[in-house]
Design a protein around this motif. Sequence first.
Motif, PDB file in Angstrom:
ATOM      1  N   ILE A   1      -7.080  33.248  61.787  1.00  0.00           N
ATOM      2  CA  ILE A   1      -6.942  33.774  60.428  1.00  0.00           C
ATOM      3  C   ILE A   1      -5.466  34.018  60.164  1.00  0.00           C
ATOM      4  O   ILE A   1      -4.688  34.265  61.102  1.00  0.00           O
ATOM      5  CB  ILE A   1      -7.746  35.073  60.204  1.00  0.00           C
ATOM      6  N   ARG A   2      -5.073  33.936  58.901  1.00  0.00           N
ATOM      7  CA  ARG A   2      -3.671  34.147  58.557  1.00  0.00           C
ATOM      8  C   ARG A   2      -3.438  35.534  57.963  1.00  0.00           C
ATOM      9  O   ARG A   2      -2.343  36.066  58.068  1.00  0.00           O
ATOM     10  CB  ARG A   2      -3.211  33.042  57.607  1.00  0.00           C
ATOM     11  N   HIS A   3      -4.452  36.077  57.320  1.00  0.00           N
ATOM     12  CA  HIS A   3      -4.380  37.411  56.738  1.00  0.00           C
ATOM     13  C   HIS A   3      -5.784  37.992  56.772  1.00  0.00           C
ATOM     14  O   HIS A   3      -6.758  37.307  57.067  1.00  0.00           O
ATOM     15  CB  HIS A   3      -3.858  37.359  55.297  1.00  0.00           C
ATOM     16  N   TRP A   4      -5.871  39.274  56.453  1.00  0.00           N
ATOM     17  CA  TRP A   4      -7.201  39.885  56.411  1.00  0.00           C
ATOM     18  C   TRP A   4      -7.289  40.838  55.238  1.00  0.00           C
ATOM     19  O   TRP A   4      -6.279  41.261  54.664  1.00  0.00           O
ATOM     20  CB  TRP A   4      -7.518  40.579  57.733  1.00  0.00           C
ATOM     21  N   GLY A   5      -8.531  41.146  54.849  1.00  0.00           N
ATOM     22  CA  GLY A   5      -8.739  42.016  53.702  1.00  0.00           C
ATOM     23  C   GLY A   5     -10.041  42.777  53.788  1.00  0.00           C
ATOM     24  O   GLY A   5     -10.838  42.604  54.723  1.00  0.00           O
ATOM     25  N   LEU A   6     -10.253  43.621  52.799  1.00  0.00           N
ATOM     26  CA  LEU A   6     -11.424  44.482  52.724  1.00  0.00           C
ATOM     27  C   LEU A   6     -12.334  44.047  51.575  1.00  0.00           C
ATOM     28  O   LEU A   6     -11.941  43.265  50.710  1.00  0.00           O
ATOM     29  CB  LEU A   6     -10.994  45.934  52.526  1.00  0.00           C
TER      30      LEU A   6
ATOM     31  N   ILE B   1      -0.373  46.528  63.574  1.00  0.00           N
ATOM     32  CA  ILE B   1      -1.208  45.405  63.151  1.00  0.00           C
ATOM     33  C   ILE B   1      -0.915  45.122  61.683  1.00  0.00           C
ATOM     34  O   ILE B   1      -0.746  46.068  60.892  1.00  0.00           O
ATOM     35  CB  ILE B   1      -2.703  45.746  63.361  1.00  0.00           C
ATOM     36  N   PRO B   2      -0.813  43.865  61.269  1.00  0.00           N
ATOM     37  CA  PRO B   2      -0.542  43.554  59.866  1.00  0.00           C
ATOM     38  C   PRO B   2      -1.526  44.245  58.922  1.00  0.00           C
ATOM     39  O   PRO B   2      -2.718  44.377  59.217  1.00  0.00           O
ATOM     40  CB  PRO B   2      -0.701  42.031  59.806  1.00  0.00           C
ATOM     41  N   LEU B   3      -1.014  44.672  57.773  1.00  0.00           N
ATOM     42  CA  LEU B   3      -1.814  45.422  56.807  1.00  0.00           C
ATOM     43  C   LEU B   3      -2.784  44.501  56.067  1.00  0.00           C
ATOM     44  O   LEU B   3      -2.535  43.293  55.942  1.00  0.00           O
ATOM     45  CB  LEU B   3      -0.895  46.103  55.792  1.00  0.00           C
ATOM     46  N   PRO B   4      -3.876  45.046  55.542  1.00  0.00           N
ATOM     47  CA  PRO B   4      -4.769  44.238  54.709  1.00  0.00           C
ATOM     48  C   PRO B   4      -4.041  43.790  53.448  1.00  0.00           C
ATOM     49  O   PRO B   4      -3.234  44.544  52.889  1.00  0.00           O
ATOM     50  CB  PRO B   4      -5.912  45.200  54.380  1.00  0.00           C
ATOM     51  N   VAL B   5      -4.323  42.572  53.002  1.00  0.00           N
ATOM     52  CA  VAL B   5      -3.612  42.041  51.837  1.00  0.00           C
ATOM     53  C   VAL B   5      -4.430  42.118  50.558  1.00  0.00           C
ATOM     54  O   VAL B   5      -3.891  41.916  49.462  1.00  0.00           O
ATOM     55  CB  VAL B   5      -3.177  40.573  52.068  1.00  0.00           C
ATOM     56  N   SER B   6      -5.729  42.408  50.687  1.00  0.00           N
ATOM     57  CA  SER B   6      -6.580  42.384  49.493  1.00  0.00           C
ATOM     58  C   SER B   6      -7.834  43.216  49.690  1.00  0.00           C
ATOM     59  O   SER B   6      -8.203  43.566  50.812  1.00  0.00           O
ATOM     60  CB  SER B   6      -6.984  40.938  49.158  1.00  0.00           C
ATOM     61  N   ILE B   7      -8.470  43.516  48.567  1.00  0.00           N
ATOM     62  CA  ILE B   7      -9.805  44.119  48.582  1.00  0.00           C
ATOM     63  C   ILE B   7     -10.566  43.564  47.390  1.00  0.00           C
ATOM     64  O   ILE B   7     -10.009  43.409  46.302  1.00  0.00           O
ATOM     65  CB  ILE B   7      -9.754  45.657  48.524  1.00  0.00           C
TER      66      ILE B   7
END
Length: 350
Positions: A177-182, A202-208
């Motif tokens: 995965i390149r990014h993660w979100g909620l 850990i990298p922050l979530p980019v979206s919800i």
Amino acid sequence: MQYNQLGSSGLSVSDICLGTMTWGIQNTQQDADEQIAFALDKGINFVDTAEMYPVPPNAQTYGETERIIGNWIARNEAKRADIVLMTKVAGSGLKYIRNAGPITANAIDNALTNSLERLQTEYIDVYQLHWPNRVTPHFGKHWPDGANPTKTDREREVDGMRDILQGIKRALDEGKIRHWGLSDDTPWGIHTFLTLCKDMNIPLPVSIQNEFSLLHAKDWPYLIEMCELENIAYLPWSPLATGMLSGKYQEGARPEGSRWTLSQRMGLFRDKAPAQAATAQYMQIAETAGITPSQLALAWCKQVPGVTSTIIGATSVSQLSENIDAFDIALSDEVLAKVHDVLREYPLGF
């Protein structure tokens, strides 16, 4: 088509995100291929799916939407890099998905491996947690007799979130995965994940993505303000309230093949008298403005400050075309004033 930055990801995504949850029950592979081709031609570069799709979810069709998208990717490998693809790991509640277990690091490993195989891709652009492990005020639970935060074991939830982040980090490090979100989370959930991410490096979530529409505006302004100020993309799902805002379900109507004719996992909890009354008024406003009720609802959603991209779905190309055209409509101050008069009268239609 307009494009916006997806939170802190560095990705540029279209104002419109193509939702896919009807593919596999209401729509065939051919339908999906036609919708993808039409969406790409219109400039849409953002596609959302989930391992549990299509909806309504069931064991027989589990994963079918991802398989349909994977079939398209396999035939269009050169176009894979042109789309921002999101999918989601399911939480607890469905016995045929990991024995209805919660989201954990191990569940992410298992779900992600299977999603990548079905999607026939080497990576997911944004991998999302479909819903929290705790009970939250979503899916009709936003009233005082719904979710009960006094029953939540805070330390247990935080420990579970730490474990989830270990799975996210592993997936990021492995390039799966390149990014993660909620998805379907709350200000407390966002805040806690942000805090844990900083503590754990850990990298922050980019979206919800949360449900948001003229009939369900509970995220405005508090959750949306948090997203804007923390650089988290806000992605409304069901901006037509499962089709209700199109007006097709007025006065008990159930058009053949429509979503409300199918068995609903949580029932038709949106079918409430205030929602029907509000929809009737929105339909009148749309008629006066010379646009369709769906276009009114979508054009309104787009102009809400803090909305990054709106997730739309359709069961036909003609319906998809109508919905896409809504994003070229700028609602006048007069129309917005009328809409907001109704919204104040019915801030939560269901």
